[in-house]
Design an enzyme around this catalytic site. Structure first.
Site, PDB file in Angstrom:
ATOM      1  N   THR A 149      -0.878  93.709  62.908  1.00  0.00           N
ATOM      2  CA  THR A 149      -1.602  94.846  63.476  1.00  0.00           C
ATOM      3  C   THR A 149      -0.635  95.887  64.041  1.00  0.00           C
ATOM      4  N   GLY A 188       1.011  87.931  69.568  1.00  0.00           N
ATOM      5  CA  GLY A 188       1.241  87.030  70.699  1.00  0.00           C
ATOM      6  C   GLY A 188       2.681  86.549  70.718  1.00  0.00           C
ATOM      7  N   GLU A 431      -8.196  88.289  64.495  1.00  0.00           N
ATOM      8  CA  GLU A 431      -8.282  87.628  63.190  1.00  0.00           C
ATOM      9  C   GLU A 431      -9.439  88.171  62.354  1.00  0.00           C
TER      10      GLU A 431
HETATM   11  C1  LIG Z   1      -4.587  72.133  60.365  1.00  0.00           C
HETATM   12  C2  LIG Z   1      -5.677  71.894  61.321  1.00  0.00           C
HETATM   13  C3  LIG Z   1      -5.466  72.706  62.544  1.00  0.00           C
HETATM   14  C4  LIG Z   1      -6.570  72.500  63.485  1.00  0.00           C
HETATM   15  C5  LIG Z   1      -6.346  73.346  64.658  1.00  0.00           C
HETATM   16  C6  LIG Z   1      -7.580  73.472  65.349  1.00  0.00           C
HETATM   17  C7  LIG Z   1      -7.655  74.467  66.462  1.00  0.00           C
HETATM   18  C8  LIG Z   1      -6.631  75.451  66.514  1.00  0.00           C
HETATM   19  C9  LIG Z   1      -7.127  76.820  66.625  1.00  0.00           C
HETATM   20  C10 LIG Z   1      -6.010  77.700  66.386  1.00  0.00           C
HETATM   21  C11 LIG Z   1      -6.386  79.093  66.256  1.00  0.00           C
HETATM   22  C12 LIG Z   1      -5.128  79.868  66.116  1.00  0.00           C
HETATM   23  C13 LIG Z   1      -5.419  81.275  66.423  1.00  0.00           C
HETATM   24  C14 LIG Z   1      -4.207  82.085  66.414  1.00  0.00           C
HETATM   25  C15 LIG Z   1      -4.535  83.544  66.304  1.00  0.00           C
HETATM   26  C16 LIG Z   1      -4.753  84.220  67.519  1.00  0.00           C
HETATM   27  C17 LIG Z   1      -4.202  85.591  67.580  1.00  0.00           C
HETATM   28  C18 LIG Z   1      -4.716  86.575  66.611  1.00  0.00           C
HETATM   29  C19 LIG Z   1      -4.015  86.981  65.558  1.00  0.00           C
HETATM   30  C20 LIG Z   1      -4.465  88.104  64.692  1.00  0.00           C
HETATM   31  O1  LIG Z   1      -5.430  88.776  64.960  1.00  0.00           O
HETATM   32  S1  LIG Z   1      -3.522  88.421  63.297  1.00  0.00           S
HETATM   33  C21 LIG Z   1      -4.205  89.838  62.546  1.00  0.00           C
HETATM   34  C22 LIG Z   1      -5.516  89.575  61.883  1.00  0.00           C
HETATM   35  N1  LIG Z   1      -5.965  90.730  61.197  1.00  0.00           N
HETATM   36  C23 LIG Z   1      -7.048  90.783  60.462  1.00  0.00           C
HETATM   37  O2  LIG Z   1      -7.768  89.806  60.376  1.00  0.00           O
HETATM   38  C24 LIG Z   1      -7.290  92.042  59.714  1.00  0.00           C
HETATM   39  C25 LIG Z   1      -8.691  92.192  59.211  1.00  0.00           C
HETATM   40  N2  LIG Z   1      -8.707  92.915  57.959  1.00  0.00           N
HETATM   41  C26 LIG Z   1      -8.708  92.293  56.732  1.00  0.00           C
HETATM   42  O3  LIG Z   1      -8.696  91.079  56.656  1.00  0.00           O
HETATM   43  C27 LIG Z   1      -8.742  93.144  55.538  1.00  0.00           C
HETATM   44  O4  LIG Z   1      -8.105  94.321  55.633  1.00  0.00           O
HETATM   45  C28 LIG Z   1     -10.171  93.398  55.056  1.00  0.00           C
HETATM   46  C29 LIG Z   1     -10.662  92.072  54.517  1.00  0.00           C
HETATM   47  C30 LIG Z   1     -11.068  93.860  56.179  1.00  0.00           C
HETATM   48  C31 LIG Z   1     -10.214  94.472  53.942  1.00  0.00           C
HETATM   49  O5  LIG Z   1      -9.115  94.386  53.137  1.00  0.00           O
HETATM   50  P1  LIG Z   1      -8.916  95.351  51.880  1.00  0.00           P
HETATM   51  O6  LIG Z   1      -9.283  96.741  52.283  1.00  0.00           O
HETATM   52  O7  LIG Z   1      -7.583  95.160  51.319  1.00  0.00           O
HETATM   53  O8  LIG Z   1      -9.921  94.725  50.935  1.00  0.00           O
HETATM   54  P2  LIG Z   1     -11.279  95.228  50.356  1.00  0.00           P
HETATM   55  O9  LIG Z   1     -12.293  95.351  51.439  1.00  0.00           O
HETATM   56  O10 LIG Z   1     -11.035  96.447  49.554  1.00  0.00           O
HETATM   57  O11 LIG Z   1     -11.587  93.998  49.437  1.00  0.00           O
HETATM   58  C32 LIG Z   1     -10.904  93.821  48.218  1.00  0.00           C
HETATM   59  C33 LIG Z   1     -11.230  92.470  47.654  1.00  0.00           C
HETATM   60  O12 LIG Z   1     -10.416  91.488  48.301  1.00  0.00           O
HETATM   61  C34 LIG Z   1     -11.226  90.452  48.806  1.00  0.00           C
HETATM   62  N3  LIG Z   1     -10.551  89.922  50.002  1.00  0.00           N
HETATM   63  C35 LIG Z   1     -10.325  90.547  51.162  1.00  0.00           C
HETATM   64  N4  LIG Z   1      -9.676  89.698  51.985  1.00  0.00           N
HETATM   65  C36 LIG Z   1      -9.490  88.565  51.316  1.00  0.00           C
HETATM   66  C37 LIG Z   1      -8.889  87.313  51.655  1.00  0.00           C
HETATM   67  N5  LIG Z   1      -8.363  87.088  52.873  1.00  0.00           N
HETATM   68  N6  LIG Z   1      -8.869  86.346  50.727  1.00  0.00           N
HETATM   69  C38 LIG Z   1      -9.424  86.542  49.527  1.00  0.00           C
HETATM   70  N7  LIG Z   1     -10.007  87.711  49.137  1.00  0.00           N
HETATM   71  C39 LIG Z   1     -10.051  88.694  50.028  1.00  0.00           C
HETATM   72  C40 LIG Z   1     -12.525  91.128  49.102  1.00  0.00           C
HETATM   73  O13 LIG Z   1     -13.556  90.215  49.203  1.00  0.00           O
HETATM   74  C41 LIG Z   1     -12.663  92.040  47.919  1.00  0.00           C
HETATM   75  O14 LIG Z   1     -13.098  91.307  46.830  1.00  0.00           O
HETATM   76  P3  LIG Z   1     -13.965  92.036  45.721  1.00  0.00           P
HETATM   77  O15 LIG Z   1     -14.109  90.983  44.664  1.00  0.00           O
HETATM   78  O16 LIG Z   1     -13.267  93.267  45.283  1.00  0.00           O
HETATM   79  O17 LIG Z   1     -15.261  92.340  46.394  1.00  0.00           O
HETATM   80  C1  LIG Z   2      -6.255  88.971  72.166  1.00  0.00           C
HETATM   81  C2  LIG Z   2      -5.810  89.521  70.851  1.00  0.00           C
HETATM   82  C3  LIG Z   2      -4.747  88.936  70.194  1.00  0.00           C
HETATM   83  C4  LIG Z   2      -4.284  89.464  68.992  1.00  0.00           C
HETATM   84  N1  LIG Z   2      -3.202  88.903  68.388  1.00  0.00           N
HETATM   85  C5  LIG Z   2      -2.707  89.454  67.254  1.00  0.00           C
HETATM   86  C6  LIG Z   2      -1.541  88.916  66.645  1.00  0.00           C
HETATM   87  O1  LIG Z   2      -0.972  87.918  67.103  1.00  0.00           O
HETATM   88  N2  LIG Z   2      -1.051  89.517  65.545  1.00  0.00           N
HETATM   89  C7  LIG Z   2      -1.641  90.615  64.994  1.00  0.00           C
HETATM   90  O2  LIG Z   2      -1.145  91.105  63.989  1.00  0.00           O
HETATM   91  N3  LIG Z   2      -2.766  91.128  65.547  1.00  0.00           N
HETATM   92  C8  LIG Z   2      -3.305  90.587  66.652  1.00  0.00           C
HETATM   93  N4  LIG Z   2      -4.439  91.111  67.228  1.00  0.00           N
HETATM   94  C9  LIG Z   2      -5.061  92.302  66.624  1.00  0.00           C
HETATM   95  C10 LIG Z   2      -6.403  92.027  65.970  1.00  0.00           C
HETATM   96  O3  LIG Z   2      -6.257  91.315  64.789  1.00  0.00           O
HETATM   97  C11 LIG Z   2      -7.126  93.358  65.728  1.00  0.00           C
HETATM   98  O4  LIG Z   2      -7.355  93.968  66.974  1.00  0.00           O
HETATM   99  C12 LIG Z   2      -8.410  93.137  64.987  1.00  0.00           C
HETATM  100  O5  LIG Z   2      -8.170  92.752  63.651  1.00  0.00           O
HETATM  101  C13 LIG Z   2      -9.322  94.389  65.007  1.00  0.00           C
HETATM  102  O6  LIG Z   2      -8.674  95.501  64.518  1.00  0.00           O
HETATM  103  P1  LIG Z   2      -8.644  96.895  65.326  1.00  0.00           P
HETATM  104  O7  LIG Z   2      -8.150  96.618  66.694  1.00  0.00           O
HETATM  105  O8  LIG Z   2      -7.907  97.860  64.474  1.00  0.00           O
HETATM  106  O9  LIG Z   2     -10.145  97.349  65.444  1.00  0.00           O
HETATM  107  P2  LIG Z   2     -10.836  98.549  64.701  1.00  0.00           P
HETATM  108  O10 LIG Z   2     -10.851  98.295  63.252  1.00  0.00           O
HETATM  109  O11 LIG Z   2     -10.252  99.844  65.138  1.00  0.00           O
HETATM  110  O12 LIG Z   2     -12.301  98.403  65.272  1.00  0.00           O
HETATM  111  C14 LIG Z   2     -12.952  99.351  66.139  1.00  0.00           C
HETATM  112  C15 LIG Z   2     -14.426  99.451  65.715  1.00  0.00           C
HETATM  113  O13 LIG Z   2     -14.498 100.023  64.425  1.00  0.00           O
HETATM  114  C16 LIG Z   2     -15.342  99.253  63.590  1.00  0.00           C
HETATM  115  N5  LIG Z   2     -14.854  99.303  62.189  1.00  0.00           N
HETATM  116  C17 LIG Z   2     -13.582  99.334  61.728  1.00  0.00           C
HETATM  117  N6  LIG Z   2     -13.562  99.326  60.393  1.00  0.00           N
HETATM  118  C18 LIG Z   2     -14.839  99.274  59.985  1.00  0.00           C
HETATM  119  C19 LIG Z   2     -15.467  99.223  58.707  1.00  0.00           C
HETATM  120  N7  LIG Z   2     -14.749  99.180  57.589  1.00  0.00           N
HETATM  121  N8  LIG Z   2     -16.801  99.184  58.668  1.00  0.00           N
HETATM  122  C20 LIG Z   2     -17.529  99.179  59.814  1.00  0.00           C
HETATM  123  N9  LIG Z   2     -16.996  99.219  61.034  1.00  0.00           N
HETATM  124  C21 LIG Z   2     -15.662  99.266  61.129  1.00  0.00           C
HETATM  125  C22 LIG Z   2     -15.269  97.845  64.150  1.00  0.00           C
HETATM  126  O14 LIG Z   2     -16.438  97.113  63.811  1.00  0.00           O
HETATM  127  C23 LIG Z   2     -15.145  98.098  65.642  1.00  0.00           C
HETATM  128  O15 LIG Z   2     -16.439  98.221  66.185  1.00  0.00           O
HETATM  129  C24 LIG Z   2      -4.925  90.596  68.430  1.00  0.00           C
HETATM  130  C25 LIG Z   2      -6.018  91.180  69.087  1.00  0.00           C
HETATM  131  C26 LIG Z   2      -6.456  90.668  70.287  1.00  0.00           C
HETATM  132  C27 LIG Z   2      -7.613  91.314  70.980  1.00  0.00           C
END
Ligand SMILES: CCCCCCCCCCCCCCCCC/C=C/C(=O)SCCNC(=O)CCNC(=O)[C@H](O)C(C)(C)COP(=O)(O)OP(=O)(O)OC[C@H]1O[C@@H](n2cnc3c(N)ncnc32)[C@H](O)[C@@H]1OP(=O)(O)O
Ligand SMILES: Cc1cc2nc3c(=O)[nH]c(=O)nc-3n(C[C@H](O)[C@H](O)[C@H](O)COP(=O)(O)OP(=O)(O)OC[C@H]3O[C@@H](n4cnc5c(N)ncnc54)[C@H](O)[C@@H]3O)c2cc1C
Length: 666
Positions: A149, A188, A431
């Site tokens: 991010t 993190g 996530e």
């Molecule tokens: C081993 C056992 C372990 C047990 C442990 C138990 C407990 C432990 C718990 C531990 C939990 C640990 C947590 C740690 C994390 C905490 C901190 C947080 C970290 C973060 O937040 S990291 C950053 C995360 N960021 C995101 O999630 C970003 C969100 N955005 C996206 O994922 C993508 O951009 C999108 C999906 C929203 C859109 O992507 P894009 O624009 O490129 O794609 P399209 O919308 O155009 O779609 C294109 C086609 O691709 C498919 N698609 C999209 N994503 C995926 C995927 N991941 N895999 C497969 N395919 C994917 C779409 O479906 C589309 O398909 P189509 O056929 O064209 O429709």
């Molecule tokens: C506690 C915490 C820990 C994190 N840890 C990590 C980490 O370790 N590593 C890392 O890389 N990231 C991390 N993140 C970031 C996290 O993954 C992002 O904040 C999350 O994926 C949301 O993205 P954003 O902040 O850009 O929200 P935005 O996308 O800006 O969302 C704002 C609003 O816009 C809306 N929106 C955005 N796009 C669309 C769409 N296509 N259609 C409809 N509505 C839409 C959403 O629904 C939301 O209401 C963390 C976040 C938090 C809060």
């Protein structure tokens, strides 16, 4: 020697009422007796490490002190774990995550190391890359995070702005953060803890953009821990929760890394700069799929923690009279209280059961991908998105409901409910933001609906669409099986409505993308209904499966819980069922009674059920939820730890209050 206190009498009585073997359920929830034994043994060792006991409750420490304490304790935890694993087997990831809560009150600054850095090396690295970095990462000789991010983009990762430009002359990538919005923001541990990170950046070769890819980057000197030249890194400051997670920012200025640092299990860049495409570019998003699956397990655990605290407290707490002249009742005897709390227990079971099959589905896809087969990837992606979204959102609602169920004392930091809430509510956003993930699933559902209309065979999780098209709605019966079918009818009906809404807008001349946006409220509702149908169906199936292998008394209780979950959601979504299924008004009246019957059946087992989660006091960290039920004594003991209670008169009296009062008197 630690003082042993008497167990609260109400809790003693509650435990005597229990109709099943608590230990048997603990083994079942843990996945086997061995797993429970391993967990207890490890937690017991941690309990006896003196250095892990806090002299001052963390809440009274400054932001900086709190972080430093978390690092200190995580290092001790890691050492204890290493010693444990030298003598015995490697701890299961779930057990190590769980034990972490006993040590760090909030979120560990190393959370992302085990949660995402190591898994990304495994999931995205070639065998050679794994051989180079995994042993060091597992031994924590290098500590990392997952930096994806940025300030400008979290959701739309194709829009990330960090660049990795290949220089074929030196066989290096040059990392740059061209604008403030391209700075990494959130990872993190990035703030001041890690020395490595997985950086997700836009790849450029000879001026051409090749999309986002993961790179392993050393950002700090291993000896001095100073940021390397070309790296600007720091902490982002206080948040709603995640106080000790050490979330950070990161920018690059012409920072060079060797070619081998691009994780190349999927796409590759050859020495001469040739780009070799992977089987599927979305495999780069693989770590997110894995974490979304794990969040379902995490949601189960947080719900279990909150339920344990609130149910034990409700058994100990007496307030008001049901009948005049009778003693004040345990608040757990109010039906409204049972309504708030028993769904929390059932929800945790629903998520645990869901995680069990979802994790197996995840492993199957990973195995298939190893054989270049990706047929089940879209279904897994759709499932992991909606189940992560629904489980984290439900967990947030349930934790807050448990806090409210504890009245005023639930608002105390020492109840631990505020920290648990801070954690669960963050998971709704991280996530993959909630709405965004529901829309990803909706994308899959629209395709599935189209395939169903074309008479194609559908993946198991959406096969109900074909049944729905083929048959008219079946005759309604108030059985769990038919109700689950009813949820599938709601999902199918909403999927159809959303699909038709898109078509209507397209026919009216809108682009597909605009039509999608105009229908998106209906799309998320369809996705939510699909999630609920999946959760209820999976929970029921797993319960039926396990019931044959447990004692009849436990099977009975598990059956009550799954029925409660299904009937609860029937009543919550009665309007939808009336629109989309054959349920009648009379059925709803019958189910209301059934729900009340189920609350009464679960009531004697409520404390036993939360005891079976087997969450130790060290992990619960709650004045209200401890095993012995010494609620009032603990509240008072914790209050006495306030630094404001260390002196009879605070200096602010002499400095401000006294002169202020004096002036006011004049
Ligand atoms: C081993 C056992 C372990 C047990 C442990 C138990 C407990 C432990 C718990 C531990 C939990 C640990 C947590 C740690 C994390 C905490 C901190 C947080 C970290 C973060 O937040 S990291 C950053 C995360 N960021 C995101 O999630 C970003 C969100 N955005 C996206 O994922 C993508 O951009 C999108 C999906 C929203 C859109 O992507 P894009 O624009 O490129 O794609 P399209 O919308 O155009 O779609 C294109 C086609 O691709 C498919 N698609 C999209 N994503 C995926 C995927 N991941 N895999 C497969 N395919 C994917 C779409 O479906 C589309 O398909 P189509 O056929 O064209 O429709
Ligand atoms: C506690 C915490 C820990 C994190 N840890 C990590 C980490 O370790 N590593 C890392 O890389 N990231 C991390 N993140 C970031 C996290 O993954 C992002 O904040 C999350 O994926 C949301 O993205 P954003 O902040 O850009 O929200 P935005 O996308 O800006 O969302 C704002 C609003 O816009 C809306 N929106 C955005 N796009 C669309 C769409 N296509 N259609 C409809 N509505 C839409 C959403 O629904 C939301 O209401 C963390 C976040 C938090 C809060």
């Amino acid at each position: 020697m630690a003082t042993v206190h008497k167990i609260n009498e109400d809790l003693v009585k509650e435990r005597q009422k229990c109709t099943f073997n608590v230990q048997e359920l603990t083994y079942l929830l843990d996945g086997g007796e061995e797993v429970t034994k391993e967990r207890r043994e490890f937690e017991n060792i941690l309990r006896n490490v003196k250095e892990l006991q806090d002299e001052v409750p963390e809440v009274y420490l400054s932001h900086k002190e709190r972080y430093e304490n978390a690092v200190r304790k995580t290092c001790i935890l890691q050492n204890v774990r290493n010693d444990f694993e030298k003598k015995r087997e490697v701890l299961s990831p779930r057990n190590i995550f769980r034990a972490g809560y006993a040590v760090i009150k909030d979120v560990s600054p190393f959370f992302l190391h085990n949660g995402m850095f190591v898994p990304t090396i495994i999931g995205q690295g070639t065998p050679e890359q794994q051989a180079e970095w995994l042993p060091k990462a597992k031994a924590m000789a290098i500590i990392g995070t997952y930096a994806q991010t940025e300030l400008g983009h979290g959701t739309f990762i194709r829009g990330l702005e960090t660049t990795a430009t290949y220089d074929a002359k030196t066989e290096e990538f040059i990392l740059n953060s061209p604008k403030v919005t391209s700075y990494k923001w959130w990872p993190g541990g990035l703030g001041t803890t890690v020395n490595h990170c997985i950086t997700v950046a836009q790849l450029y070769i000879n001026g051409k953009k090749y999309g986002i890819h993961p790179f392993i980057v050393q950002i700090r000197d291993l000896e001095t821990h100073k940021p390397l030249p070309g790296i600007k890194v720091g902490e982002i400051g206080p948040k709603m929760g995640f106080a000790t997670a050490n979330n950070g920012f990161l920018g690059f200025q012409n920072f060079r890394i060797p070619r081998k640092n691009m994780l190349m299990k999927n796409a590759q860049v050859l020495k001469d700069g040739t780009f070799v495409k992977g089987m599927n570019e979305k495999l780069t998003y693989g770590t997110m799929v894995m974490v979304r699956v794990n969040i379902v397990s995490d949601s189960a655990f947080h719900t279990a923690m909150a339920a344990t605290i609130a149910v034990r407290y409700a058994a100990v707490r007496h307030q008001s009279q049901l009948k005049a002249k009778e003693p004040e009742v345990q608040i757990i005897d109010y039906l409204t209280q049972q309504h708030k709390l028993f769904i929390a227990i059932a929800t945790s079971h629903a998520f645990s059961n869901t995680y069990t099959w979802l994790y197996q589905a995840y492993l199957k896809v990973v195995e298939d991908l190893g054989k270049q087969k990706q047929d089940h990837l879209p279904e897994l992606h759709a499932l992991s998105c909606c189940l992560k979204a629904t489980s984290s959102r439900d967990a947030g609602v349930i934790v807050e409901q448990c806090r409210l169920a504890c009245g005023g004392h639930g608002y105390m930091a020492s109840s631990n409910l505020p920290i648990i809430y801070g954690y669960t509510t963050a998971a709704i956003t991280y996530e993959g933001e909630h709405t965004v993930l529901l829309l990803q699933t909706a994308r899959y559902l629209m395709k599935a609906w189209m395939s169903a209309l074309e008479g194609k065979v559908l993946a198991p999780s959406v096969a109900y669409l074909v049944d729905w098209l083929k048959s008219d709605k079946q005759r309604w019966q108030n059985t769990p099986e038919v109700i689950v079918k009813g949820f599938q009818h709601v999902a199918a009906g909403k999927i159809k409505d959303a699909f038709d809404a898109i078509q209507k807008h397209v026919k009216a001349g809108k682009d597909y993308e605009d039509a999608w946006n105009l229908a998106s409220v209906q799309l998320i509702k369809a996705s939510e209904a699909h999630s609920r149908a999946i959760l209820c169906d999976g929970y029921l199936r797993e319960t039926v499966r396990t019931s044959s292998s447990v004692s009849p008394s436990l099977a009975k209780v598990l059956n009550h819980l799954v029925q409660l979950y299904i009937v609860y959601w029937t009543l919550e979504t009665a309007g939808d069922l009336l629109v989309y299924s054959n349920i009648g008004k009379d059925d709803i009246a019958v189910l209301k009674e059934k729900y009340e019957e189920l609350l009464a059946l679960i009531r004697p087992n409520a404390v036993g059920l939360v005891d079976a989660f087997d969450i130790s006091d060290e992990i619960l960290q709650s004045t209200l939820g401890s095993y012995d039920g010494r609620v009032y004594e603990r509240l008072m003991e914790e209050a006495m730890k306030s630094p404001l209670n260390k002196e009879p008169v605070n200096q602010s009296f002499h400095k401000y209050l006294k002169p202020f009062i004096k002036k006011a008197k004049l």
